[in-house]
Design a protein around this motif. Structure first.
Motif, PDB file in Angstrom:
ATOM      1  N   ASP A  19     -23.420 -23.047  16.695  1.00  0.00           N
ATOM      2  CA  ASP A  19     -22.097 -23.528  17.095  1.00  0.00           C
ATOM      3  C   ASP A  19     -21.091 -22.390  17.267  1.00  0.00           C
ATOM      4  N   GLY A  20     -21.530 -21.170  17.027  1.00  0.00           N
ATOM      5  CA  GLY A  20     -20.667 -20.012  17.232  1.00  0.00           C
ATOM      6  C   GLY A  20     -19.890 -19.583  16.009  1.00  0.00           C
ATOM      7  N   ASN A  21     -20.175 -20.193  14.872  1.00  0.00           N
ATOM      8  CA  ASN A  21     -19.496 -19.804  13.637  1.00  0.00           C
ATOM      9  C   ASN A  21     -20.117 -18.531  13.073  1.00  0.00           C
ATOM     10  N   LEU A  22     -19.291 -17.737  12.444  1.00  0.00           N
ATOM     11  CA  LEU A  22     -19.738 -16.482  11.850  1.00  0.00           C
ATOM     12  C   LEU A  22     -20.544 -16.761  10.584  1.00  0.00           C
ATOM     13  N   VAL A  23     -21.693 -16.119  10.478  1.00  0.00           N
ATOM     14  CA  VAL A  23     -22.488 -16.130   9.245  1.00  0.00           C
ATOM     15  C   VAL A  23     -22.561 -14.672   8.815  1.00  0.00           C
ATOM     16  N   SER A  24     -21.958 -14.367   7.679  1.00  0.00           N
ATOM     17  CA  SER A  24     -21.906 -12.981   7.222  1.00  0.00           C
ATOM     18  C   SER A  24     -22.595 -12.837   5.871  1.00  0.00           C
ATOM     19  N   ASP A  25     -22.762 -11.589   5.469  1.00  0.00           N
ATOM     20  CA  ASP A  25     -23.388 -11.333   4.173  1.00  0.00           C
ATOM     21  C   ASP A  25     -22.456 -11.670   3.015  1.00  0.00           C
ATOM     22  N   GLN A  26     -21.210 -12.026   3.315  1.00  0.00           N
ATOM     23  CA  GLN A  26     -20.257 -12.460   2.294  1.00  0.00           C
ATOM     24  C   GLN A  26     -20.135 -13.987   2.237  1.00  0.00           C
ATOM     25  N   ASP A  27     -20.805 -14.652   3.132  1.00  0.00           N
ATOM     26  CA  ASP A  27     -20.761 -16.110   3.253  1.00  0.00           C
ATOM     27  C   ASP A  27     -21.472 -16.740   2.052  1.00  0.00           C
ATOM     28  N   SER A  28     -20.792 -17.616   1.333  1.00  0.00           N
ATOM     29  CA  SER A  28     -21.372 -18.195   0.112  1.00  0.00           C
ATOM     30  C   SER A  28     -22.631 -19.012   0.403  1.00  0.00           C
ATOM     31  N   GLU A  29     -22.650 -19.714   1.514  1.00  0.00           N
ATOM     32  CA  GLU A  29     -23.838 -20.494   1.858  1.00  0.00           C
ATOM     33  C   GLU A  29     -25.026 -19.584   2.173  1.00  0.00           C
ATOM     34  N   PHE A  30     -24.757 -18.485   2.855  1.00  0.00           N
ATOM     35  CA  PHE A  30     -25.793 -17.507   3.174  1.00  0.00           C
ATOM     36  C   PHE A  30     -26.314 -16.858   1.890  1.00  0.00           C
ATOM     37  N   ILE A  31     -25.414 -16.459   1.019  1.00  0.00           N
ATOM     38  CA  ILE A  31     -25.794 -15.828  -0.258  1.00  0.00           C
ATOM     39  C   ILE A  31     -26.633 -16.788  -1.092  1.00  0.00           C
TER      40      ILE A  31
ATOM     41  N   GLU B 257     -31.640 -11.303   9.033  1.00  0.00           N
ATOM     42  CA  GLU B 257     -31.206 -10.874  10.361  1.00  0.00           C
ATOM     43  C   GLU B 257     -30.244 -11.858  11.011  1.00  0.00           C
ATOM     44  N   LEU B 258     -30.141 -13.058  10.460  1.00  0.00           N
ATOM     45  CA  LEU B 258     -29.270 -14.078  11.035  1.00  0.00           C
ATOM     46  C   LEU B 258     -27.827 -13.593  11.159  1.00  0.00           C
ATOM     47  N   ILE B 259     -27.400 -12.722  10.265  1.00  0.00           N
ATOM     48  CA  ILE B 259     -26.016 -12.232  10.312  1.00  0.00           C
ATOM     49  C   ILE B 259     -25.819 -11.201  11.431  1.00  0.00           C
ATOM     50  N   ASN B 260     -26.907 -10.616  11.931  1.00  0.00           N
ATOM     51  CA  ASN B 260     -26.800  -9.554  12.928  1.00  0.00           C
ATOM     52  C   ASN B 260     -27.092  -9.999  14.351  1.00  0.00           C
ATOM     53  N   ILE B 261     -27.743 -11.121  14.517  1.00  0.00           N
ATOM     54  CA  ILE B 261     -28.200 -11.507  15.850  1.00  0.00           C
ATOM     55  C   ILE B 261     -27.193 -12.407  16.547  1.00  0.00           C
ATOM     56  N   GLU B 262     -27.199 -12.310  17.866  1.00  0.00           N
ATOM     57  CA  GLU B 262     -26.336 -13.173  18.676  1.00  0.00           C
ATOM     58  C   GLU B 262     -26.991 -14.530  18.882  1.00  0.00           C
ATOM     59  N   SER B 263     -28.289 -14.515  19.152  1.00  0.00           N
ATOM     60  CA  SER B 263     -29.006 -15.755  19.436  1.00  0.00           C
ATOM     61  C   SER B 263     -29.691 -16.255  18.177  1.00  0.00           C
ATOM     62  N   VAL B 264     -29.645 -17.533  17.979  1.00  0.00           N
ATOM     63  CA  VAL B 264     -30.237 -18.149  16.799  1.00  0.00           C
ATOM     64  C   VAL B 264     -31.655 -18.655  17.101  1.00  0.00           C
TER      65      VAL B 264
ATOM     66  N   SER C 125     -41.746 -13.102   5.272  1.00  0.00           N
ATOM     67  CA  SER C 125     -41.420 -12.818   6.666  1.00  0.00           C
ATOM     68  C   SER C 125     -40.210 -13.640   7.114  1.00  0.00           C
ATOM     69  N   PHE C 126     -40.181 -14.903   6.717  1.00  0.00           N
ATOM     70  CA  PHE C 126     -39.047 -15.748   7.061  1.00  0.00           C
ATOM     71  C   PHE C 126     -37.771 -15.234   6.401  1.00  0.00           C
ATOM     72  N   ARG C 127     -37.879 -14.734   5.191  1.00  0.00           N
ATOM     73  CA  ARG C 127     -36.709 -14.184   4.488  1.00  0.00           C
ATOM     74  C   ARG C 127     -36.098 -13.041   5.290  1.00  0.00           C
ATOM     75  N   ARG C 128     -36.947 -12.170   5.841  1.00  0.00           N
ATOM     76  CA  ARG C 128     -36.440 -11.067   6.663  1.00  0.00           C
ATOM     77  C   ARG C 128     -35.707 -11.607   7.892  1.00  0.00           C
ATOM     78  N   CYS C 129     -36.256 -12.658   8.478  1.00  0.00           N
ATOM     79  CA  CYS C 129     -35.616 -13.300   9.626  1.00  0.00           C
ATOM     80  C   CYS C 129     -34.260 -13.893   9.208  1.00  0.00           C
ATOM     81  N   LEU C 130     -34.210 -14.485   8.040  1.00  0.00           N
ATOM     82  CA  LEU C 130     -32.967 -15.046   7.515  1.00  0.00           C
ATOM     83  C   LEU C 130     -31.916 -13.948   7.340  1.00  0.00           C
TER      84      LEU C 130
END
Length: 100
Positions: free
Chosen positions: A68-80, A26-33, A19-24
Motif C-alpha cells: 500500500d506504499g507505507n514505510l516499513v523501517s527497522d524502527q517499526d514496532s511491527e517489523f521488530i 530486506e523488506l525495509i530496503n526493497i521497493e517491490s514487495v 532464508s525467509f528471515r533474510r527476505c523479511l
C-alpha cells in the motif's frame, strides 16, 4: 513418529525459515514487495504445519502495508516484533532438532 524423518523435515524447515528471515529483513530496503510475497507464499504451508499461523498474519500485514506504499523501517514496532518472533521460532525448531 519416525525420528529420522522428523529431523529431515525440521532441518528443511529451519533452512527455509532462515532464508525467509533474510527476505523479511530486506523488506525495509526493497521497493517491490513481490519477492517477499512470493517467499511468504512458499513458506506458508510449512509455517502452518509447525503451528506458526500467528506469524503468517504478521507477515501478511507487513506485506500489505508495504504494498500500500507505507514505510516499513527497522524502527517499526511491527517489523521488530516479526523479526523477534521469527528468531524465537527458528531457535525453538533448532532446539527441537537437538532433542531428536
Amino acid at each position: 513418529m519416525d525420528p529420522v524423518l522428523n529431523r529431515r523435515i525440521a532441518t528443511i524447515f529451519v533452512t527455509e525459515f532462515d532464508s525467509f528471515r533474510r527476505c523479511l529483513l530486506e523488506l525495509i530496503n526493497i521497493e517491490s514487495v513481490d519477492d517477499f510475497q512470493f517467499n511468504l507464499h512458499k513458506i506458508r504451508p510449512s509455517l502452518i504445519i509447525f503451528e506458526l499461523d500467528k506469524l503468517v498474519k504478521q507477515f501478511e500485514n507487513l506485506s500489505r502495508r508495504k504494498k500500500d506504499g507505507n514505510l516499513v523501517s527497522d524502527q517499526d514496532s511491527e517489523f521488530i516484533t516479526a523479526i523477534s518472533e521469527t528468531d524465537l521460532q527458528i531457535s525453538n525448531v533448532r532446539e527441537f532438532l537437538n532433542s531428536l
